[in-house]
Scaffold this active site. Structure first.
Site, PDB file in Angstrom:
ATOM      1  N   LYS A  88      -3.506   3.310  -2.545  1.00 26.30           N
ATOM      2  CA  LYS A  88      -4.287   4.470  -3.175  1.00 26.30           C
ATOM      3  C   LYS A  88      -4.047   5.868  -2.182  1.00 26.30           C
ATOM      4  CE  LYS A  88      -7.773   2.076  -0.283  1.00 26.30           C
ATOM      5  NZ  LYS A  88      -7.489   0.481  -0.328  1.00 26.30           N
ATOM      6  N   ASP A 118       0.951  -1.286   0.003  1.00 26.08           N
ATOM      7  CA  ASP A 118       0.009  -0.020  -0.194  1.00 26.08           C
ATOM      8  C   ASP A 118       0.716   1.302  -0.050  1.00 26.08           C
ATOM      9  OD1 ASP A 118      -2.364  -1.027  -0.106  1.00 26.08           O
ATOM     10  OD2 ASP A 118      -2.913  -0.750   2.039  1.00 26.08           O
ATOM     11  N   MET A 129      -6.362   9.900   9.187  1.00 28.51           N
ATOM     12  CA  MET A 129      -6.976  10.276   7.735  1.00 28.51           C
ATOM     13  C   MET A 129      -7.837  11.491   8.125  1.00 28.51           C
ATOM     14  SD  MET A 129      -8.001   6.947   6.232  1.00 28.51           S
ATOM     15  CE  MET A 129      -8.821   6.107   7.455  1.00 28.51           C
TER      16      MET A 129
HETATM   17  N1  SAH Z   1      -3.599   1.030   9.376  1.00 31.03           N
HETATM   18  C1  SAH Z   1      -2.877   2.287   9.465  1.00 31.03           C
HETATM   19  C2  SAH Z   1      -3.773   3.429   9.301  1.00 31.03           C
HETATM   20  C3  SAH Z   1      -4.205   3.637   7.906  1.00 31.03           C
HETATM   21  S1  SAH Z   1      -5.045   4.734   7.637  1.00 31.03           S
HETATM   22  C4  SAH Z   1      -2.124   2.027  10.987  1.00 31.03           C
HETATM   23  O1  SAH Z   1      -2.401   1.519  11.724  1.00 31.03           O
HETATM   24  O2  SAH Z   1      -1.207   3.261  10.969  1.00 31.03           O
HETATM   25  C5  SAH Z   1      -3.986   6.007   6.970  1.00 31.03           C
HETATM   26  C6  SAH Z   1      -3.653   6.963   7.790  1.00 31.03           C
HETATM   27  O3  SAH Z   1      -2.800   6.623   8.823  1.00 31.03           O
HETATM   28  C7  SAH Z   1      -3.103   8.141   7.366  1.00 31.03           C
HETATM   29  O4  SAH Z   1      -4.102   9.111   6.657  1.00 31.03           O
HETATM   30  C8  SAH Z   1      -2.459   8.975   8.578  1.00 31.03           C
HETATM   31  O5  SAH Z   1      -3.583   9.569   9.141  1.00 31.03           O
HETATM   32  C9  SAH Z   1      -2.401   7.825   9.289  1.00 31.03           C
HETATM   33  N2  SAH Z   1      -0.791   7.375   8.929  1.00 31.03           N
HETATM   34  C10 SAH Z   1      -0.235   6.230   8.830  1.00 31.03           C
HETATM   35  N3  SAH Z   1       1.092   6.236   8.682  1.00 31.03           N
HETATM   36  C11 SAH Z   1       1.500   7.387   8.961  1.00 31.03           C
HETATM   37  C12 SAH Z   1       2.716   8.240   9.313  1.00 31.03           C
HETATM   38  N4  SAH Z   1       3.907   7.660   8.884  1.00 31.03           N
HETATM   39  N5  SAH Z   1       2.469   9.435   9.746  1.00 31.03           N
HETATM   40  C13 SAH Z   1       1.378  10.131  10.039  1.00 31.03           C
HETATM   41  N6  SAH Z   1       0.384   9.476   9.773  1.00 31.03           N
HETATM   42  C14 SAH Z   1       0.286   8.152   9.303  1.00 31.03           C
END
Ligand code: SAH
Length: 514
Positions: free
Chosen positions: A61, A39, A176
Site C-alpha cells: 500500500k 509490501d 511516515m
Molecule cells: N517496518 C519499517 C517501517 C514501516 S513504516 C522499518 O522498520 O523500517 C514506513 C516508513 O518507513 C516510511 O514512510 C518511511 O518513513 C520509512 N522508511 C522505510 N524504508 C525507508 C527508506 N528506505 N528510506 C527512507 N525511509 C524509509
C-alpha cells in the site's frame, strides 16, 4: 485421514532497501517459500532469491491506496498456510516496527497458524546510519524515541502526543512523517523544542538513490517544500544530526548519485554492476545484446577439436572463452588435450576467464584493443612466419587482427564462437528506465554493445559521457563502424580453411584420455 497441519508463515523483515542489509535468515526463508506476499518498501531485487515456481505477490500500500486491505492480507496468509503452503510475509525494515506486523502475528495466532518472526534492519536506525548520523552518541544523548507521523491520510485516529515527544531527551526518529512535516515540526516547537534543533530527512535511505536534506525544526518544512522532497523518508531530529558533517560516508563514495547504464548481456552485467555499486553508483542493467550460438556450430566444434595443432590460441572476449571451453570439455576430458599452444587474451577479463580453467595466459597486451594485441605480438616475436594461430572470436568482429597477423606471416584460422544479436526483451526494465530518466554515464564493453545500442535509437543527450573498454572504443563514435574489407592473403576463415589447416585437421588429440 487426519487433517494436514498448516504450514508455517514467516513474518520477515526485508531491511531498508540495500539487499546487503537483509539477514541470512530472511534470505533462507525467501528461498524456501511457496508464497511470498510483499509490501511497498521491499526492494524487489531480493525477490530474485525466491525459488522457481513460488507465487510472488505484491500486496503493498502507498498512502491512500491499498492493493489488498489489511484483513484480506491476513485471510490470504491463513488460507495458504492451511493449504500447506509455506508463506513469507515480507515487510520493509523490521516487521514489528510500524509495519502492522504485530497485528498480522495476532491474526495468525488466533487462526492457529504456526508463525515465526524474522527481525529486519529498521529504516529508523539504518536510514540515519547511511546518512552518517549515529542515532545515539555518548556526547549527545542517552535516549532514542522512534515515533510515527502517520503520513497515511486514511488513518482516522491520531495518537501522537507531541508534548511528550518534545519533552523527551535525546534523538527523535520519525517514520511516515513527510506528509505532516510542518505540522509536526511546529508542534514540537510549540511544546518547547528549540527551533534551532537540527533535523535531517533521509529519503530512499540505503539505496543508490538516497538523498538527505538537512535543516532545523524552524525551517525543515520550507526546505522540504522547496526541494519537492517526497516520501518515503526517515526524519531524524536532534544534535546527532550535526555529526553528519564528518560522517556522511555513504553519500561521499566516489560514484554516489551517478546513474550508470550497463549495456552488456544480462548474464554478464552482474559483476560490472556490483563493482560500480560498491563505489556508490546507481548502476542499472540495460542489456542491449544477447549471445547466441554461431551459425555453423559444427565448424566451430571441429576447430575446437583441433586446438592442439596450433601454436597460438587467441581469445578476444570472455564469451569466446566460454564457448571454446564449453565445447572443449564436451570433446575432451583432460585439460592437457589442448596441447602445447600458447594462449593470448585481449584483456584481463578475458585472460581471467582462461585462467579460471587453470591455464596460464602467455600474452595480454597493455592496451586492451585489437591494435594493442597486434602490437604485443610484434613485441613478443618479430615474425609469426608459418605459426598457426587459432583466433576464437565473435561473428563479425573487427579484422585488424586478421590483417596484421597475416602480415606477420601467421596462418590464421578463425573459429566463430558465437553471434551477438540485439536483445529485444526489456526483462529487467532497464531500457524503460533509460527512456524515462536517462543516465549520467553509459558503459560499453564491446563494439557490438555500441552497435546494438545505436540500433535501438534511444534518446541520448549529447553531453552523456560514454565509458568503454578498449575493445569498444573504436566504435564509440556515434555511428556504426564501416565494414572493413579484408585484403586477400593467407588468412583463412573457418569455412575457407586451406590445405595447411586441413592437414592439421586430420586428427584429434591422441592422448589416451581423449
Ligand atoms: N517496518 C519499517 C517501517 C514501516 S513504516 C522499518 O522498520 O523500517 C514506513 C516508513 O518507513 C516510511 O514512510 C518511511 O518513513 C520509512 N522508511 C522505510 N524504508 C525507508 C527508506 N528506505 N528510506 C527512507 N525511509 C524509509
Amino acid at each position: 485421514m487426519p487433517a494436514r497441519p498448516p504450514a508455517t508463515c514467516y513474518l520477515v523483515g526485508a531491511g531498508p532497501g540495500d539487499p546487503g542489509l537483509v539477514t541470512l535468515r530472511a534470505k533462507a526463508c525467501i528461498g524456501k517459500a511457496d508464497v511470498i506476499l510483499y509490501d511497498h518498501l521491499v526492494n524487489p531485487a531480493i525477490l530474485g532469491w525466491a525459488r522457481e515456481g513460488a507465487e510472488v505477490r505484491y500486496v503493498g500500500k502507498t498512502a491512500g491506496y491499498h492493493t489488498l486491505p489489511q484483513a484480506e492480507i491476513g485471510r490470504t496468509i491463513v488460507e495458504h498456510a492451511r493449504a500447506g503452503r509455506t508463506v513469507v510475509r515480507l515487510k520493509g525494515g523490521d516487521p514489528f516496527v510500524f509495519g502492522r506486523g504485530g497485528e498480522e502475528a495476532q491474526q495468525l495466532a488466533a487462526a492457529g497458524i504456526p508463525f515465526e518472526v524474522v527481525p529486519g534492519v529498521s529504516s529508523a536506525i539504518a536510514g540515519p546510519a547511511y546518512a552518517g548520523i549515529p542515532v545515539t552518541h555518548r556526547d549527545c544523548n542517552t535516549v532514542l524515541t522512534i515515533f510515527t507521523g502517520h503520513e497515511d491520510p486514511t488513518k482516522e485516529t491520531n495518537v501522537l502526543d507531541l508534548a511528550k515527544i518534545a519533552g523527551a531527551d535525546g534523538t527523535k526518529v520519525m517514520l511516515m512523517g513527510v506528509g505532516r512535516l510542518r505540522e509536526i515540526a511546529d508542534g514540537l516547537v510549540a511544546h518547547g523544542a528549540a527551533p534551532s534543533t537540527p533535523v535531517a530527512l533521509v529519503r530512499r535511505a540505503t539505496t543508490p538513490r538516497q538523498e538527505t536534506l538537512v535543516g532545523t525544526l524552524a525551517d525543515i518544512a520550507d526546505k522540504a517544500g522547496e526541494a519537492g522532497f517526497e516520501p518515503p523518508a526517515v526524519c531524524v531530529i536532534g544534535e546527532v544530526v550535526a555529526l553528519r558533517d564528518s560522517l556522511a560516508w555513504f553519500e561521499r563514495r566516489p560514484l554516489a548519485g551517478k546513474r550508470i547504464a550497463i549495456t552488456r548481456t544480462r548474464h554478464q552485467a552482474g559483476a560490472l554492476g556490483d563493482a560500480l555499486r560498491a563505489l556508490g553508483a546507481d548502476a542499472f542493467e540495460m542489456p542491449v545484446i544477447r549471445i547466441e550460438p554461431p551459425a555453423d556450430l559444427r565448424e566451430f566444434a571441429e576447430l575446437v577439436k583441433d586446438a592442439h595443432t596450433y601454436q597460438w590460441i587467441l581469445f578476444t572476449s570472455p564469451n569466446g572463452v566460454d564457448a571454446f571451453f564449453g565445447w572443449f570439455y564436451k570433446l575432451y576430458h583432460d585439460a592437457r588435450s589442448i596441447g602445447g599452444a600458447r594462449i593470448a587474451a585481449i584483456g584481463p577479463g578475458t585472460a581471467q576467464r582462461v585462467m579460471d580453467h587453470h591455464l596460464a595466459v602467455d600474452l595480454v597486451p597493455q592496451q586492451h584493443t585489437s591494435e594493442g594485441l597486434v602490437e604485443a605480438f610484434r613485441k613478443q616475436a618479430e615474425s609469426l612466419e608459418n605459426e598457426m594461430v587459432l583466433w576464437v572470436r565473435a561473428d563479425g568482429a573487427r579484422d585488424v587482427i586478421a590483417r596484421e597477423l597475416d602480415q606477420m606471416g601467421a596462418i590464421l584460422d578463425e573459429a566463430i564462437a558465437y553471434r551477438t544479436v540485439p536483445e529485444t526483451d526489456d526483462v529487467c526494465g532497464g531500457l524503460q528506465r533509460f527512456r524515462d530518466e536517462g543516465a549520467d554515464v553509459i558503459t560499453f564493453t564491446s563494439s557490438s554493445t555500441v552497435e546494438c545500442f545505436l540500433a535501438l535509437k534511444l534518446p541520448l543527450p549529447d553531453a552523456t559521457p560514454v565509458a568503454s573498454t578498449g575493445s569498444a572504443r573504436g566504435t564509440t563514435a556515434a555511428s556504426c563502424p564501416p565494414t572493413v574489407q579484408r585484403p586477400p592473403g593467407r588468412v583463412r576463415s573457418a569455412s575457407g580453411r586451406g590445405p595447411a589447416a586441413a592437414q592439421r585437421r586430420s586428427s584429434a588429440c591422441q592422448r589416451p584420455s581423449c
